[in-house]
Scaffold this active site. Structure first.
Site, PDB file in Angstrom:
ATOM      1  N   ARG A 222       2.664 -29.184  -6.299  1.00  0.00           N
ATOM      2  CA  ARG A 222       2.298 -29.396  -7.857  1.00  0.00           C
ATOM      3  C   ARG A 222       1.198 -30.286  -8.015  1.00  0.00           C
ATOM      4  O   ARG A 222       0.379 -29.885  -9.138  1.00  0.00           O
ATOM      5  CB  ARG A 222       3.523 -30.007  -8.438  1.00  0.00           C
ATOM      6  CG  ARG A 222       4.803 -29.223  -8.578  1.00  0.00           C
ATOM      7  CD  ARG A 222       6.046 -29.929  -8.336  1.00  0.00           C
ATOM      8  NE  ARG A 222       6.224 -30.482  -6.979  1.00  0.00           N
ATOM      9  CZ  ARG A 222       7.024 -31.290  -6.580  1.00  0.00           C
ATOM     10  NH1 ARG A 222       7.993 -31.654  -7.263  1.00  0.00           N
ATOM     11  NH2 ARG A 222       7.045 -31.599  -5.322  1.00  0.00           N
TER      12      ARG A 222
ATOM     13  N   LYS B  74       2.223   2.584  -4.985  1.00  0.00           N
ATOM     14  CA  LYS B  74       2.986   2.024  -6.339  1.00  0.00           C
ATOM     15  C   LYS B  74       2.042   2.536  -7.781  1.00  0.00           C
ATOM     16  O   LYS B  74       2.942   3.024  -8.416  1.00  0.00           O
ATOM     17  CB  LYS B  74       3.427   0.713  -6.132  1.00  0.00           C
ATOM     18  CG  LYS B  74       4.249   0.289  -4.989  1.00  0.00           C
ATOM     19  CD  LYS B  74       4.388  -1.260  -5.018  1.00  0.00           C
ATOM     20  CE  LYS B  74       3.150  -1.835  -4.634  1.00  0.00           C
ATOM     21  NZ  LYS B  74       2.792  -1.942  -3.143  1.00  0.00           N
TER      22      LYS B  74
ATOM     23  N   ASP C 244       0.761  -1.178   0.063  1.00  0.00           N
ATOM     24  CA  ASP C 244       0.005   0.092  -0.104  1.00  0.00           C
ATOM     25  C   ASP C 244       0.914   1.325  -0.078  1.00  0.00           C
ATOM     26  O   ASP C 244       0.506   2.227   0.722  1.00  0.00           O
ATOM     27  CB  ASP C 244      -1.018  -0.063   1.206  1.00  0.00           C
ATOM     28  CG  ASP C 244      -1.750  -1.187   1.446  1.00  0.00           C
ATOM     29  OD1 ASP C 244      -2.205  -1.696   0.383  1.00  0.00           O
ATOM     30  OD2 ASP C 244      -1.877  -1.859   2.589  1.00  0.00           O
TER      31      ASP C 244
ATOM     32  N   LYS D 196       0.377   4.816  -8.582  1.00  0.00           N
ATOM     33  CA  LYS D 196       0.799   6.130  -8.917  1.00  0.00           C
ATOM     34  C   LYS D 196       1.959   6.368  -9.861  1.00  0.00           C
ATOM     35  O   LYS D 196       2.121   7.068 -10.859  1.00  0.00           O
ATOM     36  CB  LYS D 196       0.647   7.332  -8.002  1.00  0.00           C
ATOM     37  CG  LYS D 196       0.695   8.568  -8.225  1.00  0.00           C
ATOM     38  CD  LYS D 196       0.406   9.661  -7.190  1.00  0.00           C
ATOM     39  CE  LYS D 196       1.130  11.091  -7.490  1.00  0.00           C
ATOM     40  NZ  LYS D 196       0.863  11.999  -6.569  1.00  0.00           N
TER      41      LYS D 196
ATOM     42  N   SER E 278       5.333  12.556  -3.499  1.00  0.00           N
ATOM     43  CA  SER E 278       3.955  12.680  -3.479  1.00  0.00           C
ATOM     44  C   SER E 278       3.501  13.463  -2.506  1.00  0.00           C
ATOM     45  O   SER E 278       3.499  12.993  -1.417  1.00  0.00           O
ATOM     46  CB  SER E 278       3.509  11.357  -3.785  1.00  0.00           C
ATOM     47  OG  SER E 278       2.199  11.470  -4.262  1.00  0.00           O
TER      48      SER E 278
ATOM     49  N   GLY F 130      -4.201  -4.078  -4.299  1.00  0.00           N
ATOM     50  CA  GLY F 130      -5.163  -3.117  -4.893  1.00  0.00           C
ATOM     51  C   GLY F 130      -4.625  -1.721  -5.133  1.00  0.00           C
ATOM     52  O   GLY F 130      -3.923  -1.044  -4.241  1.00  0.00           O
ATOM     53  N   HIS F 131      -4.533  -1.539  -6.523  1.00  0.00           N
ATOM     54  CA  HIS F 131      -3.670  -0.070  -6.885  1.00  0.00           C
ATOM     55  C   HIS F 131      -4.903   0.886  -7.257  1.00  0.00           C
ATOM     56  O   HIS F 131      -5.659   0.531  -8.087  1.00  0.00           O
ATOM     57  CB  HIS F 131      -2.795  -0.591  -8.187  1.00  0.00           C
ATOM     58  CG  HIS F 131      -1.469  -1.526  -7.846  1.00  0.00           C
ATOM     59  ND1 HIS F 131      -0.860  -2.040  -8.778  1.00  0.00           N
ATOM     60  CD2 HIS F 131      -1.216  -1.870  -6.709  1.00  0.00           C
ATOM     61  CE1 HIS F 131       0.186  -2.677  -7.941  1.00  0.00           C
ATOM     62  NE2 HIS F 131      -0.076  -2.528  -6.751  1.00  0.00           N
TER      63      HIS F 131
ATOM     64  N   PRO G 105      -9.245  -1.233   8.502  1.00  0.00           N
ATOM     65  CA  PRO G 105      -8.440  -0.089   8.907  1.00  0.00           C
ATOM     66  C   PRO G 105      -6.939  -0.394   8.819  1.00  0.00           C
ATOM     67  O   PRO G 105      -6.757  -1.623   9.337  1.00  0.00           O
ATOM     68  CB  PRO G 105      -9.072   0.455  10.158  1.00  0.00           C
ATOM     69  CG  PRO G 105     -10.001  -0.695  10.512  1.00  0.00           C
ATOM     70  CD  PRO G 105     -10.323  -1.465   9.477  1.00  0.00           C
ATOM     71  N   ARG G 106      -6.049   0.219   8.387  1.00  0.00           N
ATOM     72  CA  ARG G 106      -4.733  -0.142   8.353  1.00  0.00           C
ATOM     73  C   ARG G 106      -4.079   0.391   9.652  1.00  0.00           C
ATOM     74  O   ARG G 106      -4.488   1.420  10.187  1.00  0.00           O
ATOM     75  CB  ARG G 106      -3.907   0.607   7.096  1.00  0.00           C
ATOM     76  CG  ARG G 106      -4.448   0.051   5.854  1.00  0.00           C
ATOM     77  CD  ARG G 106      -3.615   0.604   4.726  1.00  0.00           C
ATOM     78  NE  ARG G 106      -4.202   0.236   3.295  1.00  0.00           N
ATOM     79  CZ  ARG G 106      -4.327   0.959   2.345  1.00  0.00           C
ATOM     80  NH1 ARG G 106      -3.844   2.352   2.508  1.00  0.00           N
ATOM     81  NH2 ARG G 106      -4.755   0.480   1.312  1.00  0.00           N
TER      82      ARG G 106
ATOM     83  N   GLN H 148       2.349  -5.810  -3.344  1.00  0.00           N
ATOM     84  CA  GLN H 148       2.581  -5.629  -2.066  1.00  0.00           C
ATOM     85  C   GLN H 148       3.700  -5.030  -1.702  1.00  0.00           C
ATOM     86  O   GLN H 148       4.407  -4.193  -2.631  1.00  0.00           O
ATOM     87  CB  GLN H 148       2.554  -7.149  -1.498  1.00  0.00           C
ATOM     88  CG  GLN H 148       1.214  -7.818  -1.533  1.00  0.00           C
ATOM     89  CD  GLN H 148       0.857  -8.511  -2.678  1.00  0.00           C
ATOM     90  OE1 GLN H 148       1.556  -9.230  -3.541  1.00  0.00           O
ATOM     91  NE2 GLN H 148      -0.470  -8.626  -3.063  1.00  0.00           N
TER      92      GLN H 148
HETATM   93  P1  IMP Z   1      -2.633 -12.905   1.474  1.00  0.00           P
HETATM   94  O1  IMP Z   1      -1.852 -12.095   0.469  1.00  0.00           O
HETATM   95  O2  IMP Z   1      -4.118 -12.596   0.995  1.00  0.00           O
HETATM   96  O3  IMP Z   1      -2.273 -14.241   1.775  1.00  0.00           O
HETATM   97  O4  IMP Z   1      -2.304 -11.966   2.785  1.00  0.00           O
HETATM   98  C1  IMP Z   1      -1.210 -12.029   3.568  1.00  0.00           C
HETATM   99  C2  IMP Z   1      -0.712 -10.742   4.323  1.00  0.00           C
HETATM  100  O5  IMP Z   1      -0.281  -9.865   3.367  1.00  0.00           O
HETATM  101  C3  IMP Z   1      -1.956 -10.160   5.182  1.00  0.00           C
HETATM  102  O6  IMP Z   1      -1.359  -9.632   6.153  1.00  0.00           O
HETATM  103  C4  IMP Z   1      -2.560  -9.092   4.014  1.00  0.00           C
HETATM  104  O7  IMP Z   1      -3.224  -8.138   4.674  1.00  0.00           O
HETATM  105  C5  IMP Z   1      -1.283  -8.640   3.380  1.00  0.00           C
HETATM  106  N1  IMP Z   1      -1.557  -8.116   1.969  1.00  0.00           N
HETATM  107  C6  IMP Z   1      -1.687  -8.860   0.781  1.00  0.00           C
HETATM  108  N2  IMP Z   1      -1.860  -8.301  -0.291  1.00  0.00           N
HETATM  109  C7  IMP Z   1      -1.543  -6.959   0.299  1.00  0.00           C
HETATM  110  C8  IMP Z   1      -1.502  -5.447  -0.318  1.00  0.00           C
HETATM  111  O8  IMP Z   1      -1.673  -5.432  -1.473  1.00  0.00           O
HETATM  112  N3  IMP Z   1      -1.218  -4.572   0.380  1.00  0.00           N
HETATM  113  C9  IMP Z   1      -1.130  -4.664   1.926  1.00  0.00           C
HETATM  114  N4  IMP Z   1      -1.133  -5.729   2.509  1.00  0.00           N
HETATM  115  C10 IMP Z   1      -1.144  -6.971   1.668  1.00  0.00           C
END
Ligand code: IMP
Length: 433
Positions: free
Chosen positions: A144, A16, A13, A18, A417, A40-41, A308-309, A228
């Site tokens: 596999r 990226k 988060d 942007k 930014s 989620g971009h 919420p983060r 990520q």
């Molecule tokens: P998973 O990728 O759904 O298996 O989640 C594993 C961990 O990575 C969790 O703590 C998620 O909140 C975190 N996570 C996965 N994708 C993202 C992302 O795009 N942004 C932030 N955290 C992420």
């Protein structure tokens, strides 16, 4: 020819999307190479806000080829929804999108497994996954026997494959307690549904590895878009509180199917503070008013899950580690405007572990949990900065803060930014981002 990769250096988060959107202007091809719809971009283009999960943000630039490479995991339904959503808003999605036949496919059993693992981890600290089936799909890829790739869906053997895997998954999920005794996967229905999806995806499916290798030889400019952040890397992050792919720079070659040395520039993305979604240690977390200030101003709620983060101060120990891990050339410092109006700002410059000062990010999650951050305090700035477009026009305190980040992590800052719009971007002229 230059190939650039964009890597998040924290727990994801970092905004990226942007930076990828800005850099796309200088590239012919944009590649997503790991992760799936857990990402989620957010891209703001022409005043419109778009949320992308799998499709590279290059899709908004005419003439740019977008590639979803073999290291990703795909939920066909989510992917089709993304394509339909873009098309409905007038964004062209056709030959400009290519999806690897090597990518692994997420099936209904993967969602069920993700849910069960989360429920069963409920008393201990749970990883708190996005519940998108990402981990279970990658687990089957490595194991596999129960894995199905996108290319498999176009073979005569697909029905047999589904039947075999659905039967095995029915047994294993029943033993894990899914749906009690009655848990049953309907192989026929799943086959039909996925065959329909496969037909709709057919125009996009290709051997993207061959395409990229040719493109490299032809001197095309390629941008690799990481998902990520490096602290969520399966091998190098805060294991087991990580995602299931290599989200540091280590993932580019394996995920995209290109030689590692084609990458000539690594752009590292950092927030001006830290956030984390889900479980796991977070040394500089501020579960207090400062954290709330950041959450409110930064709209720090998950793009995918709306959770919420968790928010906290900038952690230079962690960032220095991930900067070196991905050999970052230049940094982008995002969301600086979120810190406006804080009287003072802390930066974590070191950790103490058992009374000893340490400078390396610990390899074991228990130690990351036990470290005590050592902070340096810098003055804040009291004015809004979201209208600033030139570095020299930033308040002195904001400039000092940004340059201290660069100093502590050991790389130059090339972009700052100050808001979500394309225009709210300050390019540091002396640095070539
Ligand atoms: P998973 O990728 O759904 O298996 O989640 C594993 C961990 O990575 C969790 O703590 C998620 O909140 C975190 N996570 C996965 N994708 C993202 C992302 O795009 N942004 C932030 N955290 C992420």
């Amino acid at each position: 020819m230059p190939a650039t990769c964009v890597i998040g250096l924290q727990w994801g988060d970092e905004a990226k999307g942007k930076v990828v959107d800005l850099l796309t202007q200088q590239h012919d091809i944009v590649v997503r190479y790991q992760g799936g719809a857990n990402a989620g971009h957010t891209v703001v283009a022409g005043g419109e806000v778009y949320k992308l999960s799998l499709i590279p943000s290059g899709i908004f630039r005419p003439g740019v080829q977008c590639v979803v490479a073999g290291g990703t995991v795909l939920n066909p339904e989510a992917l089709l929804q993304e394509i339909d959503g873009l098309t409905a808003r007038g964004v062209q999605v056709g030959k400009n999108l290519m999806i690897s036949d090597r990518a692994h496919v997420i099936f209904p059993w993967h969602f069920e497994e993700d849910r069960l693992m989360t429920d069963q981890g409920a008393d201990a600290e749970s990883i708190g996954t996005t519940l998108r089936g990402i981990g279970p799909c990658y687990r089957d890829k490595v194991g596999r026997s129960w894995a199905i790739r996108l290319g498999d869906m176009y073979r005569a053997s697909f029905r047999d494959q589904i039947e075999k895997v659905a039967a095995a998954k029915t047994r294993s999920l029943s033993s894990l307690g899914a749906g009690g005794e009655t848990f049953q996967l309907d192989a026929g229905r799943i086959f039909q549904q996925y065959s329909d999806h496969a037909e709709r995806l057919r125009p996009y499916v290709a051997d993207t590895t061959a395409y990229l290798l040719d493109a490299i030889e032809a001197g095309k400019r390629i941008l690799f878009e990481g998902a990520q952040g490096a602290l969520l890397d399966i091998d190098h992050g805060t294991f087991p509180f990580v995602t299931s792919s290599n989200s540091s720079g280590a993932g580019v070659a394996a995920g995209a199917g290109v030689p590692g040395r084609v990458v000539t520039k690594v752009v590292g993305i950092l927030k001006a503070y830290c956030t984390r979604v889900g479980g796991g240690p977070f040394p500089t977390e501020q579960d207090n008013q400062v954290g709330q200030h950041i959450r409110d101003r930064g709209n720090e709620y998950g793009t995918v899950t709306r959770r919420p983060r968790r928010c906290g101060w900038f952690d230079a120990v962690a960032a220095r580690y991930t900067v070196r891990l991905s050999d970052v050339d230049v940094l982008a410092v995002m969301l600086l405007d979120v810190l406006s109006e804080l009287p003072e700002i802390h930066i974590c410059t070191g950790y103490e572990l058992d009374g000893r000062r340490i400078v390396d990010f610990p390899s074991h999650v228990d130690d990351v949990r036990r470290v005590v951050p050592v902070y340096e305090t810098l003055p804040g700035w009291n004015q809004e900065i979201s209208d600033v477009r030139h570095y020299d026009d930033l308040p002195t305190a904001a400039r000092n803060y940004v340059s201290r980040i660069g100093q502590l992590v050991g790389r130059p800052v090339g972009l700052v930014s100050v808001g979500p719009d394309r225009e709210q971007t300050i390019v540091v002229k002396s640095q070539n981002i």
